[in-house]
Design a protein around this motif. Structure first.
Motif, PDB file in Angstrom:
ATOM      1  N   ALA A  72      47.242  54.598  44.906  1.00  0.00           N
ATOM      2  CA  ALA A  72      45.926  54.772  45.538  1.00  0.00           C
ATOM      3  C   ALA A  72      45.999  55.925  46.537  1.00  0.00           C
ATOM      4  O   ALA A  72      46.964  56.033  47.284  1.00  0.00           O
ATOM      5  CB  ALA A  72      45.508  53.481  46.233  1.00  0.00           C
ATOM      6  N   GLN A 119      38.901  56.699  41.235  1.00  0.00           N
ATOM      7  CA  GLN A 119      39.803  57.114  42.322  1.00  0.00           C
ATOM      8  C   GLN A 119      40.414  58.474  41.983  1.00  0.00           C
ATOM      9  O   GLN A 119      40.878  59.186  42.859  1.00  0.00           O
ATOM     10  CB  GLN A 119      40.918  56.087  42.529  1.00  0.00           C
ATOM     11  CG  GLN A 119      40.407  54.757  43.079  1.00  0.00           C
ATOM     12  CD  GLN A 119      41.563  53.850  43.490  1.00  0.00           C
ATOM     13  OE1 GLN A 119      42.580  54.293  43.999  1.00  0.00           O
ATOM     14  NE2 GLN A 119      41.392  52.553  43.277  1.00  0.00           N
ATOM     15  N   TYR A 135      36.147  44.329  38.644  1.00  0.00           N
ATOM     16  CA  TYR A 135      37.070  45.149  39.440  1.00  0.00           C
ATOM     17  C   TYR A 135      36.418  46.109  40.435  1.00  0.00           C
ATOM     18  O   TYR A 135      37.084  46.635  41.315  1.00  0.00           O
ATOM     19  CB  TYR A 135      37.996  45.958  38.508  1.00  0.00           C
ATOM     20  CG  TYR A 135      38.969  45.062  37.782  1.00  0.00           C
ATOM     21  CD1 TYR A 135      40.185  44.716  38.368  1.00  0.00           C
ATOM     22  CD2 TYR A 135      38.661  44.526  36.533  1.00  0.00           C
ATOM     23  CE1 TYR A 135      41.070  43.870  37.723  1.00  0.00           C
ATOM     24  CE2 TYR A 135      39.546  43.675  35.875  1.00  0.00           C
ATOM     25  CZ  TYR A 135      40.749  43.354  36.486  1.00  0.00           C
ATOM     26  OH  TYR A 135      41.620  42.516  35.856  1.00  0.00           O
ATOM     27  N   ASP A 157      34.506  45.892  42.981  1.00  0.00           N
ATOM     28  CA  ASP A 157      34.528  45.571  44.414  1.00  0.00           C
ATOM     29  C   ASP A 157      35.923  45.272  44.937  1.00  0.00           C
ATOM     30  O   ASP A 157      36.094  44.908  46.108  1.00  0.00           O
ATOM     31  CB  ASP A 157      33.609  44.375  44.705  1.00  0.00           C
ATOM     32  CG  ASP A 157      32.160  44.724  44.405  1.00  0.00           C
ATOM     33  OD1 ASP A 157      31.816  45.924  44.537  1.00  0.00           O
ATOM     34  OD2 ASP A 157      31.394  43.821  44.011  1.00  0.00           O
ATOM     35  N   MET A 158      36.907  45.411  44.101  1.00  0.00           N
ATOM     36  CA  MET A 158      38.278  45.079  44.514  1.00  0.00           C
ATOM     37  C   MET A 158      38.827  46.142  45.467  1.00  0.00           C
ATOM     38  O   MET A 158      38.443  47.311  45.392  1.00  0.00           O
ATOM     39  CB  MET A 158      39.155  45.027  43.255  1.00  0.00           C
ATOM     40  CG  MET A 158      40.453  44.291  43.420  1.00  0.00           C
ATOM     41  SD  MET A 158      41.377  44.334  41.858  1.00  0.00           S
ATOM     42  CE  MET A 158      41.239  42.655  41.326  1.00  0.00           C
ATOM     43  N   ASP A 159      39.697  45.742  46.353  1.00  0.00           N
ATOM     44  CA  ASP A 159      40.398  46.676  47.226  1.00  0.00           C
ATOM     45  C   ASP A 159      41.099  47.729  46.349  1.00  0.00           C
ATOM     46  O   ASP A 159      41.736  47.375  45.350  1.00  0.00           O
ATOM     47  CB  ASP A 159      41.403  45.850  48.044  1.00  0.00           C
ATOM     48  CG  ASP A 159      42.491  46.729  48.630  1.00  0.00           C
ATOM     49  OD1 ASP A 159      42.160  47.500  49.535  1.00  0.00           O
ATOM     50  OD2 ASP A 159      43.646  46.659  48.152  1.00  0.00           O
ATOM     51  N   PRO A 160      40.981  49.040  46.696  1.00  0.00           N
ATOM     52  CA  PRO A 160      41.497  50.108  45.822  1.00  0.00           C
ATOM     53  C   PRO A 160      42.982  49.948  45.456  1.00  0.00           C
ATOM     54  O   PRO A 160      43.354  50.165  44.311  1.00  0.00           O
ATOM     55  CB  PRO A 160      41.276  51.391  46.637  1.00  0.00           C
ATOM     56  CG  PRO A 160      40.215  51.054  47.619  1.00  0.00           C
ATOM     57  CD  PRO A 160      40.271  49.581  47.864  1.00  0.00           C
ATOM     58  N   GLU A 161      43.803  49.535  46.421  1.00  0.00           N
ATOM     59  CA  GLU A 161      45.241  49.398  46.121  1.00  0.00           C
ATOM     60  C   GLU A 161      45.484  48.283  45.109  1.00  0.00           C
ATOM     61  O   GLU A 161      46.302  48.413  44.205  1.00  0.00           O
ATOM     62  CB  GLU A 161      46.018  49.058  47.400  1.00  0.00           C
ATOM     63  CG  GLU A 161      45.851  50.103  48.469  1.00  0.00           C
ATOM     64  CD  GLU A 161      47.179  50.515  49.089  1.00  0.00           C
ATOM     65  OE1 GLU A 161      48.219  49.955  48.705  1.00  0.00           O
ATOM     66  OE2 GLU A 161      47.150  51.419  49.936  1.00  0.00           O
ATOM     67  N   GLU A 162      44.736  47.193  45.305  1.00  0.00           N
ATOM     68  CA  GLU A 162      44.891  46.056  44.400  1.00  0.00           C
ATOM     69  C   GLU A 162      44.415  46.442  42.989  1.00  0.00           C
ATOM     70  O   GLU A 162      45.049  46.088  41.988  1.00  0.00           O
ATOM     71  CB  GLU A 162      44.032  44.905  44.936  1.00  0.00           C
ATOM     72  CG  GLU A 162      44.603  43.529  44.724  1.00  0.00           C
ATOM     73  CD  GLU A 162      43.616  42.491  45.231  1.00  0.00           C
ATOM     74  OE1 GLU A 162      43.287  41.583  44.457  1.00  0.00           O
ATOM     75  OE2 GLU A 162      43.146  42.633  46.388  1.00  0.00           O
TER      76      GLU A 162
END
Ligand code: GLU
Ligand code: MG
Length: 431
Positions: free
Chosen positions: A219, A280, A415, A417-422
């Motif tokens: 990320a 990303q 996916y 709304d998921m945290d970018p790293e996750e």
């Protein structure tokens, strides 16, 4: 599959002839699989009933130098009556390239392959981040030496199996490498991409590494592109991207083909950058081509026009589609881009003035004058653009189009709304 995951079935060699005639079975529901093995449904495809046959293409079958005893055979899907299966990505690409052929044009091209190489690490409670095979410097000989035994095996394998290598180098991102292969005609463009990816994985495994073709592996860092280089040739073997009277030496036909792709870029984005994490990567200042513009040697433009070195242009001039990452199914992307090019030819489109600066640096007035648009910045936006494209729905047919859109929507819902790293971790080892 529709989600861009490479699937496989294997048979012993003595069954190959039988498989060429009668195929190997695969459930139609794989057309609505997500990258994470969850299954959605579309108006035409759902549930456990039915079968398609995977028909290996003998002329495209390649013995794999890095996997002794194994060969890779790209397949077309048909139904049990032998009729084309309407959601088969390879059939879509093949028939679209045939349409271009019927209009008198031959397509040549190749996917450039960027990938991450590293060692996977496992802990008692799951998997940690991988250890990259190199830490730069970008394009550095230090990075090359770090991966040299791997690179030697890789290049030998490509040369031995006849794939060939144009160039290999350490790329910009952590653990990132790039390989390009010679251009090939028609459907072999996508077939070769399967062979390239499989060979990279196999050589990586032999050296204790794993390769990732995810759009983003870390990320916040530059991602992996899967840039598609294309040129169009006439029946007399002349490259129409060279020695024409149009912009940058394009012929009228090459210009119309390019203009068709340019016009469709926002709608194509769901196909060329199909994953939630693709966005990303597809951002300004990463050389990922996030702007719907064209320009000679412009690495921020989605369409980078390449003339090549003086003296080599009749062979080398080509159009590079940069707004693509390796989560894209190479057949769907190829078919959709060629369909857009054909649309440009049919409508006799012209390209606007080229953009020869970084579009991010242009003031608003210049942007408007040049018609500079940024490509969709999320999978959700990209899906909306695709849904609005009657050209792509017509080209793909309802069954494939609806299956594709269904899988994209389901991945967006799960996916986006998921945290970018996750999200990056969830996608890292799927492509
Ligand atoms: N890694 C960049 C991408 O995401 C491309 C860098 C290059 O121009 O080769 O597409
Ligand atoms: Mg590169």
């Amino acid at each position: 599959d529709t989600a861009g995951v490479t699937l496989v079935k294997t048979i012993p060699l003595r069954r190959f002839e039988e498989a060429v005639r009668f195929g190997v079975g695969l459930s139609p529901v794989f057309s609505v699989f997500l990258f994470d093995d969850n299954i959605t449904s579309s108006p035409h495809i759902h549930g456990p009933v039915g079968d398609t046959r995977l028909m290996p293409d003998p002329s495209a079958t390649v013995p794999l130098a890095a996997s002794p005893g194994w060969a890779l055979a790209p397949v077309d899907q048909v139904d049990q009556e032998g009729k084309e299966y309407p959601a088969c990505p390879r059939t879509f690409a093949r028939t679209t390239i045939d349409r271009l052929g019927a209009a008198g044009f031959e397509l040549r091209g190749g996917y450039e392959v960027e990938f991450f190489l590293g060692r996977r690490t496992f802990t008692s409670d799951g998997e940690g981040d991988p250890v990259p095979a190199h830490n730069g410097p970008a394009y550095g000989s230090i990075a090359l030496v770090d991966v040299e035994p791997f690179a030697t095996s890789l290049i030998r394998a490509f040369e031995a199996q006849g794939t060939g290598v144009m160039q290999f180098h350490p790329e910009y991102s952590t653990g990132q490498l790039e390989l390009s292969v010679p251009h090939v005609p028609g459907i072999s463009i996508a077939d070769t991409n399967l062979v390239v990816r499989h060979t990279i994985r196999a050589v990586a495994r032999t050296h204790g590494f794993a390769a990732s073709f995810a759009p983003v592996v870390w990320a916040g860092l530059v991602g992996n592109g899967a840039h598609l280089h294309l040129s169009v040739w006439d029946r007399r073997g002349r490259n129409l991207f060279d020695r024409g009277r149009g912009p940058e030496g394009m012929t009228r036909e090459a210009e119309a083909f390019t203009a068709g792709i340019l016009d469709a870029l926002p709608a194509l984005t769901a196909i060329t950058a199909p994953s939630v994490v693709s966005y990303q990567r597809l951002q300004p200042h990463r050389w990922s081509g996030p702007w719907a513009v064209w320009g000679r040697e412009n690495r921020e433009a989605a369409l980078r026009f390449i003339t090549g070195m003086v003296g080599s242009r009749a062979q080398a001039a080509n159009l590079e589609v940069k707004s693509m990452d390796p989560a894209a199914n190479p057949y769907l992307a190829l078919g959709a881009i060629v369909a857009a090019g054909i649309d440009g030819l049919e409508r006799d489109l012209s390209v606007p003035e080229p953009v020869l600066d970084d579009p991010a640096d242009l003031d608003e007035q210049t942007r408007q004058r040049l018609g500079v648009r940024q490509l969709p910045a999320s999978l959700g936006e990209a899906i909306k653009e695709l849904e609005a494209s009657s050209m792509l729905r017509r080209a793909m047919g309802d069954v494939l189009f609806d299956a594709f859109v269904a899988t994209r929507r389901a991945e967006r819902d799960a996916y986006e709304d998921m945290d970018p790293e996750e999200a990056v971790r969830a996608h890292r080892w799927k492509y």
